[in-house]
Scaffold this motif. Structure first.
Motif, PDB file in Angstrom:
ATOM      1  N   ARG A 120     -27.053 -46.717  -0.653  1.00 40.66           N
ATOM      2  CA  ARG A 120     -25.920 -46.710   0.278  1.00 40.66           C
ATOM      3  C   ARG A 120     -25.831 -48.033   1.024  1.00 40.66           C
ATOM      4  NH1 ARG A 120     -25.532 -41.941   4.300  1.00 40.66           N
ATOM      5  NH2 ARG A 120     -23.507 -42.938   4.582  1.00 40.66           N
ATOM      6  N   TYR A 121     -26.982 -48.554   1.427  1.00 40.35           N
ATOM      7  CA  TYR A 121     -26.997 -49.805   2.166  1.00 40.35           C
ATOM      8  C   TYR A 121     -26.466 -50.951   1.314  1.00 40.35           C
ATOM      9  CZ  TYR A 121     -28.816 -53.778   4.818  1.00 40.35           C
ATOM     10  OH  TYR A 121     -28.935 -54.950   5.517  1.00 40.35           O
TER      11      TYR A 121
ATOM     12  N   SER B  97     -22.798 -50.823   1.106  1.00 49.60           N
ATOM     13  CA  SER B  97     -22.182 -51.276   2.354  1.00 49.60           C
ATOM     14  C   SER B  97     -22.124 -52.799   2.407  1.00 49.60           C
ATOM     15  CB  SER B  97     -22.981 -50.740   3.548  1.00 49.60           C
ATOM     16  OG  SER B  97     -22.421 -51.190   4.772  1.00 49.60           O
TER      17      SER B  97
ATOM     18  N   SER C 180     -18.810 -55.409   2.584  1.00 49.70           N
ATOM     19  CA  SER C 180     -18.646 -56.538   3.494  1.00 49.70           C
ATOM     20  C   SER C 180     -18.281 -57.801   2.729  1.00 49.70           C
ATOM     21  CB  SER C 180     -19.940 -56.763   4.285  1.00 49.70           C
ATOM     22  OG  SER C 180     -19.846 -57.900   5.109  1.00 49.70           O
TER      23      SER C 180
END
Length: 203
Positions: free
Chosen positions: A151-152, A155, A159
């Motif tokens: 998930r990180y 993310s 960005s």
């Protein structure tokens, strides 16, 4: 006009994907035509529906093929980019979008029906690229991190994508941002450090 017997089903699928991706690279999503794809392949437009089921499914498969090109691009960037692999990832993201703007944009312009979703084949094909990023992100994070690295990583991709989208469309120029790649890389590094990452040589 070709005959269906000219190619095996798999050969015909690959031919349509090849011609479809070529057309997408030339004209972009808004001007894409299934009829033109079939014409370039030497078949009738009905062949697309026989092979893929719908124009939407052809578009999804073309975009999945683009994900494959993109993954190969990132792998080459990582192989040739030196010790700062995070920088190689970010630059590779931007470089692919700049080199293939129509293919890159089509990935996000084509909307897949939520009710239908993507096929297992498409999902697997697209997961290769995110898997590359997840592996590199996990490699710099502490082994005992509490983060869900998948998930990180996604993310962080979001960005970088935002910065890249602004750069490709020219929006960053209106904001007087002269180094969108550097800005995206700074944001990624800041986030990684905040989560305990040990970053290698930076460039």
């Amino acid at each position: 006009m070709g005959r269906r017997s000219d190619h095996s089903p798999q050969e015909l699928r690959e031919l349509l994907l090849e011609k479809g991706q070529e057309l997408m690279a030339e004209v972009g999503y808004a001007r894409f035509s299934g009829r033109e794809v079939a014409k370039r392949a030497g078949y009738s437009v009905g062949t697309i529906y026989n092979v893929f089921g719908s124009l939407d499914d052809l578009l999804a498969a073309i975009n999945t093929r683009t994900f494959g090109l993109w993954a190969n691009w990132l792998e080459r960037e990582l192989a040739d980019g030196g010790k700062d692999r995070i920088a190689s990832l970010v630059r590779g993201y931007f470089d692919f979008a700049v080199a293939h703007p129509n293919l890159w944009s089509a990935i996000y312009e084509h909307r897949v029906s939520p009710e239908k979703g993507l096929s297992e084949e498409d999902l697997a094909g697209r997961a290769v690229l995110t898997g590359i990023v997840e592996e590199e992100v996990a490699a710099v994070l502490p082994p005992d991190t509490d983060l869900d690295t998948g998930r990180y990583a996604r993310s962080l991709i979001a960005s970088v994508h935002g910065h890249c989208s602004y750069a490709v469309t020219g929006s960053f120029a209106l904001l007087d941002e002269t180094d969108p790649v550097g800005s995206a890389l700074e944001r990624v590094r800041e986030s990684l450090r905040q989560n305990g990452a040990k970053l290698g040589l930076q460039s």
